[in-house]
Structures are given as structure tokens and as C-alpha cells.
Design a protein around this motif. Sequence first.
Motif, PDB file in Angstrom:
ATOM      1  N   ALA A 128       0.816  -1.215   0.000  1.00  0.00           N
ATOM      2  CA  ALA A 128       0.000   0.000   0.000  1.00  0.00           C
ATOM      3  C   ALA A 128       0.847   1.262   0.000  1.00  0.00           C
ATOM      4  O   ALA A 128       0.381   2.328  -0.431  1.00  0.00           O
ATOM      5  N   LYS A 129       2.083   1.179   0.514  1.00  0.00           N
ATOM      6  CA  LYS A 129       3.007   2.318   0.542  1.00  0.00           C
ATOM      7  C   LYS A 129       2.380   3.561   1.196  1.00  0.00           C
ATOM      8  O   LYS A 129       2.493   4.678   0.695  1.00  0.00           O
ATOM      9  N   ALA A 130       1.691   3.320   2.318  1.00  0.00           N
ATOM     10  CA  ALA A 130       1.068   4.412   3.072  1.00  0.00           C
ATOM     11  C   ALA A 130       1.560   4.320   4.516  1.00  0.00           C
ATOM     12  O   ALA A 130       1.049   3.506   5.289  1.00  0.00           O
ATOM     13  N   PRO A 131       2.566   5.115   4.883  1.00  0.00           N
ATOM     14  CA  PRO A 131       3.160   4.992   6.230  1.00  0.00           C
ATOM     15  C   PRO A 131       2.157   5.098   7.366  1.00  0.00           C
ATOM     16  O   PRO A 131       2.323   4.440   8.399  1.00  0.00           O
ATOM     17  N   ARG A 132       1.091   5.881   7.202  1.00  0.00           N
ATOM     18  CA  ARG A 132       0.128   6.058   8.295  1.00  0.00           C
ATOM     19  C   ARG A 132      -0.563   4.747   8.657  1.00  0.00           C
ATOM     20  O   ARG A 132      -1.041   4.586   9.792  1.00  0.00           O
ATOM     21  N   LEU A 133      -0.625   3.810   7.707  1.00  0.00           N
ATOM     22  CA  LEU A 133      -1.294   2.538   7.982  1.00  0.00           C
ATOM     23  C   LEU A 133      -0.505   1.674   8.967  1.00  0.00           C
ATOM     24  O   LEU A 133      -1.051   0.726   9.531  1.00  0.00           O
ATOM     25  N   PHE A 134       0.763   2.000   9.159  1.00  0.00           N
ATOM     26  CA  PHE A 134       1.593   1.204  10.076  1.00  0.00           C
ATOM     27  C   PHE A 134       1.356   1.578  11.542  1.00  0.00           C
ATOM     28  O   PHE A 134       1.859   0.901  12.433  1.00  0.00           O
ATOM     29  N   GLY A 135       0.595   2.662  11.796  1.00  0.00           N
ATOM     30  CA  GLY A 135       0.383   3.111  13.172  1.00  0.00           C
ATOM     31  C   GLY A 135      -0.243   2.069  14.071  1.00  0.00           C
ATOM     32  O   GLY A 135       0.355   1.652  15.080  1.00  0.00           O
ATOM     33  N   PRO A 136      -1.484   1.595  13.774  1.00  0.00           N
ATOM     34  CA  PRO A 136      -2.104   0.579  14.635  1.00  0.00           C
ATOM     35  C   PRO A 136      -1.284  -0.699  14.766  1.00  0.00           C
ATOM     36  O   PRO A 136      -1.104  -1.200  15.893  1.00  0.00           O
ATOM     37  N   PRO A 137      -0.726  -1.276  13.661  1.00  0.00           N
ATOM     38  CA  PRO A 137       0.116  -2.466  13.851  1.00  0.00           C
ATOM     39  C   PRO A 137       1.330  -2.201  14.739  1.00  0.00           C
ATOM     40  O   PRO A 137       1.738  -3.073  15.522  1.00  0.00           O
TER      41      PRO A 137
END
Length: 388
Positions: A128-137
Motif C-alpha cells: 500500500a506504501k502508506a506509512p500512516r497505515l503502520f500506526g495501529p500495527p
Amino acid sequence: MALFAHGFRPFFLMAGLVAPAAIGVWVLTLAGFALPEGPLPPVRWHAHEALGGFVAAAMIGFLMTAIPNWTGRRGYSGAPLVALATLFLAARFAMLPGSPVPIEIAALLALTPLPATLLLVLPALLKAKAPRLFGPPALVLVFWSGQVMMLAEEADWWASPGWAVGQLLMADMALLLVVLIGGRIVPSFTLNALRKTPRPAEAKPLPGVDRAAILAVAAVAVVDLAAPGGVLAGLVAAIAAALVALRLSRWHGLRTLRWPILWILHLAYALIPLALAVKAVSHLTGAPWASAWLHLQMAGAVSLMIVAVMTRATLGHTGNVLVAAPAAVAAYVLLVTAALLRGFSHLAGADALVVLIAAALCWVTAFLLILLVYAPMLLGPRADGKPG
């Protein structure tokens, strides 16, 4: 098999099964029943399964549901999901009182499901190449590190920071996830519903409050890790309580009273500042009545938000109408009652044990009602005939 057609199905079901077991079995010991020896002492088993069992199952179910939505990939199903669910279930049995599994092996089993989940979802996040998506994980990974601290001490693997530090870290990461995710979905779902009414409404602008509230709760976790239980921890908790309450006040919660599926989200979020405020009182004054603040945080804010999200997501992702059944509404009320009874049980003085047992009965009954309503949806095909 419908149970393994989507990632939320087995893990929401297991969350609903582990929650009453973790509390109900523990309360039997308070009532005088002796539990057989297992890998963990009863009180530590209760604490671990509430966090590493119930909360972890909900986290896995959330990641299995949210990440396909965030990244546009297909939902997780089939053999990988079966393997992950089997691993999680094996860990629960290995940890049970009376289990013959040595703590070293039981701990390894218990520590495997969360990182296995993160490895499973990592390719989709990278693609996905979207750094914000790594927050919850990332927060789930920190949550898991608290579990490592807890079990490393019990298994005597190395000089761990300790059970208490790990438990508090897990509780704080769970709370931070509720603040983050709840802060997105509660106003969004509310405003979507209000737009369909004669008086639509938007959240009142209050620049900086959202970010400040999140940072304050993150600061609570940092201070709890570095200097738990002191004046600084109390002050930071008080500031966080005020900011979260201010954030919540903008979301028109009183206008959701006709929709239980919505007001339960607001009520769960309202328990966050309540728990933080009671924590501040406990740390700043040492008042005995405030000493169970962690139960307000976990049995209240975190657990109620988990149930609110699980029930709503189950309805939506199984093709059912987003309306809470009467039994589900009764479960919501019982869970709030359980949290308040447990959180303020010290006010009962000599009758505190009776209050604890009453809280446990409310909790267990609530989850039995939730299973009664939602287990058939999780086990059966979608109501609209679609896949998933």
C-alpha cells in the motif's frame, strides 16, 4: 466454511468466549473454589488472559478486518486464517489452570499469535506504501512487547522489567488504540447518522484538541513505563482526562440516544476520561476508593469499545442491518454496570467481595448474551448471500 471466510469471524468469536472465561473462572477463586495448578498462578492467568487472550483476539480480528479495507486487498480467509486461529486457541488451552504444559512452552505459544498476525498483514501494508497505515500495527507490536515482559518474568527467561510493567504497558497500548481508532470512527459514524436526520450536525471545530488528546494519552504510556505510580503519572493522567473529555464533547453524543449501536460508542469513549481521572486521583492522593482505576480502564473503556466495535462490525460484515438487538443492548448495559461495580468496589468496604462477584456475574451474563446474538452470525454465511 463460513467461520474462516473472513478474518474477523474466528477472532471475534474467540474474544467473546475468552472474556467470560477469564473473569468467571477467576471469580470462582474469590468465592473459595481452588483452581488446579497450571503454567500461571490464578491471578496472573486472569490478568494475562484478559489482555493476551480477550484483548489480543479483538486486536487480531480488527487487523484482519481493517487492513483489507485500508489496502484494497481481499479479506484474509482459508488456510492462513485457520492456522492462525488454531495457534491462538492452542495458546489458550496451554495457559489454562490445570494445563500440564510447562510455562516455558505455554509462554512461547501465547507469544506467537500477535507477531504471526503482523507478519501475515505486512505484505499488504508494504504494498500500500502508506506509512500512516503502520500506526495501529506498531501499537499492537508495543502491546505485544508488554506481554513479553510479563511472560519472560514468569518463565524466568531473562531479567525482564517485570510482570507489573508489562501489564501496564499492554493496558496503556490498548487504551491508546481505543483513543486513536475510536477518535476516528465515533464522530464519523455519528455524523453519518445525523446527516440523515432533519438536523444534521458537524463536529465543532477546536483546533489542536484531537492531536493533543492523542499525545497526552501516549504520554501517559511513556510515563507509566518510566515512572509508574507517582505524582508525574497522576498529573499526566489528569491532563489526558481533560483533553479526551474535551474531544468527546464535540461529537454530539446526546443526539445518538435513539441508536444503541451509536450511543455505546460514545459511552465507551466517555469511560476513557473517567478512568484517567480516577487514575489521577489514585496517584495524586492515594485514595483507596480510586485504587481500581486499571479495571475502569480495561473492563470499562477498552472492553466496552471492543464490544461496541465487534458488534457493529459483525453486523456490517455479515450483511445484517446495523441495529442492536434487545439482547445486545442489555449486554451493553450489563458491561457498563460490571465496569462501574469493579472500578468502585472499594467503596463497598467490607462488602467489596459481594460487589466483585456481582460485577463478574454482570460481565459473564453480558458476554453470554453477545454470543447468543452474534455467534450465529459469525458461524453462518452472510445474510445477504455475498462472500465473506
